[in-house]
Design a protein around this motif. Structure first.
Motif, PDB file in Angstrom:
ATOM      1  N   UNK A 297      10.366 -20.885   9.923  1.00  0.00           N
ATOM      2  CA  UNK A 297       9.689 -21.853   8.908  1.00  0.00           C
ATOM      3  C   UNK A 297       9.859 -21.562   7.726  1.00  0.00           C
ATOM      4  N   UNK A 298       9.898 -20.120   7.275  1.00  0.00           N
ATOM      5  CA  UNK A 298      10.338 -19.524   5.985  1.00  0.00           C
ATOM      6  C   UNK A 298      11.433 -20.087   5.606  1.00  0.00           C
ATOM      7  N   UNK A 299      12.547 -19.629   6.350  1.00  0.00           N
ATOM      8  CA  UNK A 299      13.979 -19.780   6.020  1.00  0.00           C
ATOM      9  C   UNK A 299      14.235 -21.246   5.762  1.00  0.00           C
ATOM     10  N   UNK A 300      13.565 -22.112   6.680  1.00  0.00           N
ATOM     11  CA  UNK A 300      13.603 -23.640   6.530  1.00  0.00           C
ATOM     12  C   UNK A 300      13.354 -23.786   4.959  1.00  0.00           C
ATOM     13  N   UNK A 301      12.234 -23.371   4.425  1.00  0.00           N
ATOM     14  CA  UNK A 301      11.735 -23.646   3.116  1.00  0.00           C
ATOM     15  C   UNK A 301      12.642 -23.065   2.120  1.00  0.00           C
ATOM     16  N   UNK A 302      13.295 -22.065   2.259  1.00  0.00           N
ATOM     17  CA  UNK A 302      13.981 -21.438   1.356  1.00  0.00           C
ATOM     18  C   UNK A 302      15.676 -22.287   1.331  1.00  0.00           C
ATOM     19  N   UNK A 303      16.020 -22.555   2.526  1.00  0.00           N
ATOM     20  CA  UNK A 303      17.389 -22.986   2.628  1.00  0.00           C
ATOM     21  C   UNK A 303      18.494 -21.906   2.722  1.00  0.00           C
ATOM     22  N   UNK A 304      19.747 -22.114   2.634  1.00  0.00           N
ATOM     23  CA  UNK A 304      20.801 -21.374   2.670  1.00  0.00           C
ATOM     24  C   UNK A 304      20.842 -20.788   1.148  1.00  0.00           C
ATOM     25  N   UNK A 305      20.967 -19.575   1.128  1.00  0.00           N
ATOM     26  CA  UNK A 305      20.817 -18.456  -0.288  1.00  0.00           C
ATOM     27  C   UNK A 305      21.344 -17.252  -0.030  1.00  0.00           C
ATOM     28  N   UNK A 306      22.847 -16.979  -0.046  1.00  0.00           N
ATOM     29  CA  UNK A 306      23.369 -15.836   0.328  1.00  0.00           C
ATOM     30  C   UNK A 306      23.004 -14.641  -0.622  1.00  0.00           C
ATOM     31  N   UNK A 307      22.720 -15.062  -1.873  1.00  0.00           N
ATOM     32  CA  UNK A 307      22.445 -14.050  -2.870  1.00  0.00           C
ATOM     33  C   UNK A 307      21.063 -13.461  -2.570  1.00  0.00           C
ATOM     34  N   UNK A 308      19.991 -14.323  -2.218  1.00  0.00           N
ATOM     35  CA  UNK A 308      18.762 -13.859  -2.074  1.00  0.00           C
ATOM     36  C   UNK A 308      18.624 -13.043  -0.623  1.00  0.00           C
ATOM     37  N   UNK A 309      19.763 -13.613   0.442  1.00  0.00           N
ATOM     38  CA  UNK A 309      19.691 -12.981   1.404  1.00  0.00           C
ATOM     39  C   UNK A 309      20.268 -11.357   1.448  1.00  0.00           C
ATOM     40  N   UNK A 310      20.871 -11.058   0.677  1.00  0.00           N
ATOM     41  CA  UNK A 310      21.475  -9.803   0.231  1.00  0.00           C
ATOM     42  C   UNK A 310      20.308  -9.010  -0.190  1.00  0.00           C
ATOM     43  N   UNK A 311      19.601  -9.522  -1.227  1.00  0.00           N
ATOM     44  CA  UNK A 311      18.378  -8.956  -1.929  1.00  0.00           C
ATOM     45  C   UNK A 311      17.459  -8.507  -0.670  1.00  0.00           C
ATOM     46  N   UNK A 312      17.091  -9.452   0.124  1.00  0.00           N
ATOM     47  CA  UNK A 312      16.039  -9.166   1.155  1.00  0.00           C
ATOM     48  C   UNK A 312      16.611  -8.341   2.247  1.00  0.00           C
ATOM     49  N   UNK A 313      17.790  -8.177   2.500  1.00  0.00           N
ATOM     50  CA  UNK A 313      18.255  -7.067   3.409  1.00  0.00           C
ATOM     51  C   UNK A 313      18.163  -5.813   2.756  1.00  0.00           C
ATOM     52  N   UNK A 314      18.664  -5.847   1.766  1.00  0.00           N
ATOM     53  CA  UNK A 314      18.499  -4.610   0.558  1.00  0.00           C
ATOM     54  C   UNK A 314      17.046  -3.989   0.491  1.00  0.00           C
ATOM     55  N   UNK A 315      15.990  -4.907   0.766  1.00  0.00           N
ATOM     56  CA  UNK A 315      14.772  -4.307   0.413  1.00  0.00           C
ATOM     57  C   UNK A 315      14.231  -3.367   1.546  1.00  0.00           C
ATOM     58  N   UNK A 316      14.974  -3.388   2.751  1.00  0.00           N
ATOM     59  CA  UNK A 316      14.578  -2.385   3.854  1.00  0.00           C
ATOM     60  C   UNK A 316      13.415  -2.924   4.833  1.00  0.00           C
ATOM     61  N   UNK A 317      12.823  -4.142   4.508  1.00  0.00           N
ATOM     62  CA  UNK A 317      12.001  -4.506   5.284  1.00  0.00           C
ATOM     63  C   UNK A 317      12.319  -5.067   6.333  1.00  0.00           C
ATOM     64  N   UNK A 318      12.004  -4.785   7.649  1.00  0.00           N
ATOM     65  CA  UNK A 318      12.728  -5.087   8.842  1.00  0.00           C
ATOM     66  C   UNK A 318      12.650  -6.816   8.805  1.00  0.00           C
ATOM     67  N   UNK A 319      11.459  -7.496   8.488  1.00  0.00           N
ATOM     68  CA  UNK A 319      11.553  -8.874   8.547  1.00  0.00           C
ATOM     69  C   UNK A 319      12.360  -9.486   7.368  1.00  0.00           C
ATOM     70  N   UNK A 320      12.453  -8.916   6.441  1.00  0.00           N
ATOM     71  CA  UNK A 320      13.236  -9.578   5.395  1.00  0.00           C
ATOM     72  C   UNK A 320      14.687  -9.502   5.704  1.00  0.00           C
ATOM     73  N   UNK A 321      15.053  -8.486   6.448  1.00  0.00           N
ATOM     74  CA  UNK A 321      16.409  -8.377   7.161  1.00  0.00           C
ATOM     75  C   UNK A 321      16.729  -9.380   8.264  1.00  0.00           C
ATOM     76  N   UNK A 322      15.905  -9.890   8.934  1.00  0.00           N
ATOM     77  CA  UNK A 322      15.980 -10.927   9.955  1.00  0.00           C
ATOM     78  C   UNK A 322      15.976 -12.174   9.203  1.00  0.00           C
ATOM     79  N   UNK A 323      15.171 -12.284   8.161  1.00  0.00           N
ATOM     80  CA  UNK A 323      15.064 -13.604   7.115  1.00  0.00           C
ATOM     81  C   UNK A 323      16.791 -13.671   6.411  1.00  0.00           C
ATOM     82  N   UNK A 324      17.204 -12.716   6.241  1.00  0.00           N
ATOM     83  CA  UNK A 324      18.714 -12.611   5.642  1.00  0.00           C
ATOM     84  C   UNK A 324      19.502 -13.201   6.721  1.00  0.00           C
ATOM     85  N   UNK A 325      19.306 -12.763   7.950  1.00  0.00           N
ATOM     86  CA  UNK A 325      20.265 -13.587   9.024  1.00  0.00           C
ATOM     87  C   UNK A 325      20.296 -15.041   9.180  1.00  0.00           C
TER      88      UNK A 325
END
Length: 233
Positions: free
Chosen positions: A43-71
């Protein structure tokens, strides 16, 4: 949404009891997990939409769910080999492995390259990634002919002697999905499964028998790809 807004939203959804439940129920062991379920991340991903730059930032946060959200928000067209290699080396369980393989890797132009490269990796979830991509690619590629998918069979046979649970499950998944692509590949997959039984290796026999159980059902669903051949008007 900004990076900080997304992180705050994830922390608002934090539930450490879910971390314990997922580990106990599904074998999902993860570092730095907040305990946010997939349905909430979707649901959160749906609200964000495709955003590769934000995805990389989320992955690099090291938070597990942020990484899932990146995918879920990373656009496959923005993928490169350096990112794939960086990400696959962090996979710590089947959930995050499959999220990236199904959501991003199998939809990229690098899918076939990484299937070939990672299918012989020693690390469990890197090797699983090859076959998870393979399984997802069967549905992502709707136009390639059977020859492409027949070339996966030797890799499946070679990996069928790997007793590790999350590898053999992915090898089985790939074999079943190839067989469900169309009626001809189903017959090919059944032949491969019967050949694997003759290997007399415990994991190969399990993979083969499980695949046969599904592929030999009269009610097995077929995607009929490519449909210009297998689904005529």
């Amino acid at each position: 949404m900004t990076y900080q807004e997304v992180i705050e939203e994830l922390y608002d959804l934090e539930d450490q009891e879910k971390v314990i439940f997922k580990a106990r129920k599904f074998g999902i062991i993860s570092k730095n997990s907040l305990g946010v379920y997939h349905k909430d991340l979707k649901e959160l991903a749906k609200n964000i939409g495709k955003n590769s730059e934000l995805g990389i930032q989320l992955f690099d946060s090291g938070i597990y769910e942020a990484r899932i959200l990146c995918s879920k928000i990373f656009h496959p067209k923005d993928l490169n080999e350096n990112l794939m290699e960086k990400w696959v080396r962090t996979f710590e369980n089947w959930e995050i492995c499959d999220s990236f393989c199904m959501g991003v890797f199998a939809k990229s132009n690098l899918a076939l390259t990484k299937i070939l490269e990672w299918s012989t990796r020693e690390e469990e979830f890197q090797k699983r990634a090859a076959f998870a991509i393979m399984a997802a690619y069967c549905m992502a590629d709707k136009t390639s002919d059977n020859l492409l998918f027949q070339q996966f069979f030797p890799m499946i046979i070679d990996a069928s002697n790997d007793d590790r649970f999350y590898v053999k499950k992915a090898v089985n998944w790939a074999l079943r999905n190839i067989g469900k692509r169309n009626i001809d590949l189903r017959q090919d997959a059944i032949k491969v499964a019967n050949k694997m039984i003759q290997l007399e290796h415990k994991s190969a026999i399990w993979i083969a028998k499980n695949a046969l159980k599904e592929l030999q059902k009269e009610s097995v669903r077929s995607s009929d790809y490519p449909r210009n051949i297998y689904r005529t008007p």
